[in-house]
Design a protein around this motif. Structure first.
Motif, short mmCIF file in Angstrom:
data_model
loop_
_atom_site.label_atom_id
_atom_site.label_comp_id
_atom_site.label_asym_id
_atom_site.label_seq_id
_atom_site.Cartn_x
_atom_site.Cartn_y
_atom_site.Cartn_z
N ILE A 190 0.79 -1.17 -0.07
CA ILE A 190 0.20 -0.09 0.03
C ILE A 190 0.86 1.28 0.05
N LYS A 191 1.86 1.18 0.87
CA LYS A 191 2.83 2.28 0.91
C LYS A 191 3.51 2.75 -0.39
N ALA A 192 3.78 1.83 -1.08
CA ALA A 192 4.40 1.79 -2.26
C ALA A 192 3.53 2.08 -3.37
N ALA A 193 2.29 1.40 -3.35
CA ALA A 193 1.32 2.02 -4.28
C ALA A 193 1.03 3.79 -4.17
N VAL A 194 0.98 3.98 -3.03
CA VAL A 194 0.74 5.29 -2.58
C VAL A 194 1.93 6.34 -3.17
N GLN A 195 2.98 6.02 -2.65
CA GLN A 195 4.14 6.59 -3.29
C GLN A 195 4.13 6.58 -4.90
N LEU A 196 3.94 5.68 -5.53
CA LEU A 196 3.85 5.59 -7.08
C LEU A 196 2.93 6.42 -7.60
N ALA A 197 1.53 6.49 -6.96
CA ALA A 197 0.64 7.54 -7.41
C ALA A 197 1.16 9.20 -7.10
N ILE A 198 1.58 9.10 -5.91
CA ILE A 198 2.05 10.56 -5.71
C ILE A 198 3.30 11.16 -6.73
N ASN A 199 4.12 10.11 -7.19
CA ASN A 199 5.07 10.43 -8.10
C ASN A 199 4.73 10.56 -9.51
N ILE A 200 3.36 10.00 -9.75
CA ILE A 200 2.79 10.07 -11.22
C ILE A 200 2.29 11.46 -11.33
N PHE A 201 1.66 12.01 -10.17
CA PHE A 201 0.88 13.28 -10.17
C PHE A 201 1.92 14.47 -10.21
N GLN A 202 3.09 14.03 -9.71
CA GLN A 202 4.09 15.33 -9.41
C GLN A 202 5.06 14.99 -10.50
N ARG A 203 5.20 13.87 -11.21
CA ARG A 203 5.96 13.95 -12.68
C ARG A 203 7.35 13.59 -12.02
N THR A 204 7.51 13.15 -10.75
CA THR A 204 9.06 12.75 -10.47
C THR A 204 9.31 11.33 -10.86
N LYS A 205 10.77 10.84 -11.02
CA LYS A 205 11.29 9.75 -11.31
C LYS A 205 11.78 8.86 -10.42
N THR A 206 11.43 9.17 -9.06
CA THR A 206 11.70 8.34 -7.94
C THR A 206 11.06 6.93 -8.01
N ILE A 207 11.70 6.06 -7.77
CA ILE A 207 10.85 4.51 -7.76
C ILE A 207 10.64 4.15 -6.20
N PRO A 208 9.42 3.89 -5.77
CA PRO A 208 9.09 3.39 -4.53
C PRO A 208 9.80 1.85 -4.12
N ASP A 209 10.34 1.75 -3.22
CA ASP A 209 11.12 0.54 -2.92
C ASP A 209 10.19 -0.44 -1.94
N LEU A 210 9.81 -1.36 -2.74
CA LEU A 210 8.98 -2.36 -2.05
C LEU A 210 9.75 -3.88 -1.77
N ARG A 211 11.08 -3.79 -2.24
CA ARG A 211 11.81 -5.19 -2.21
C ARG A 211 12.13 -5.27 -0.77
N ARG A 212 12.45 -4.29 -0.01
CA ARG A 212 12.81 -4.54 1.55
C ARG A 212 11.71 -4.89 2.27
N THR A 213 10.67 -4.35 2.15
CA THR A 213 9.35 -4.65 2.92
C THR A 213 8.86 -6.14 2.35
N LEU A 214 8.95 -6.54 1.19
CA LEU A 214 8.72 -8.05 0.83
C LEU A 214 9.74 -8.93 1.58
N ALA A 215 11.02 -8.64 1.22
CA ALA A 215 12.13 -9.50 2.15
C ALA A 215 11.58 -9.57 3.49
N PHE A 216 11.26 -8.68 4.13
CA PHE A 216 11.09 -8.58 5.82
C PHE A 216 9.83 -9.27 5.99
N GLY A 217 8.76 -9.13 4.99
CA GLY A 217 7.71 -9.85 5.16
C GLY A 217 7.86 -11.44 5.23
#
Length: 83
Positions: A11-38
């Motif tokens: 959910i956090k990565a999806a929200v960050q991605l949506a914010i990045n799309i609306f702000q037109r930034t190139k940063t990529i949300p980091d989902l890998r660490r959360t998946l590894a931790f889970g």
């Protein structure tokens, strides 16, 4: 607990991605660490569950689940290091 960690991270990565799309930034949300931790939480649960294994079939199933989750965790860590 592992499912909650993965859900929260997704959910956090999806929200960050949506914010990045609306702000037109190139940063990529980091989902890998959360998946590894889970996955670490889920693997710990499987190891604890191994205490109550009654038959050989359950043991084989448990071993294959642990092997698959371990492999998935290694792939996520490897992907994190290469990017």
């Amino acid at each position: 607990m592992g499912i909650l960690v993965v859900t929260y991270g997704s959910i956090k990565a999806a929200v960050q991605l949506a914010i990045n799309i609306f702000q037109r930034t190139k940063t990529i949300p980091d989902l890998r660490r959360t998946l590894a931790f889970g996955l670490e939480f889920l693997m710990a649960a499987e190891i604890i569950r191994s205490v109550i294994v009654r038959t050989m079939n359950e043991l084989v199933m448990l071993g294959s689940i642990i092997a698959l989750r371990g492999l998935l965790g290694l792939i996520i860590h490897w992907e994190e290091k290469t990017s």
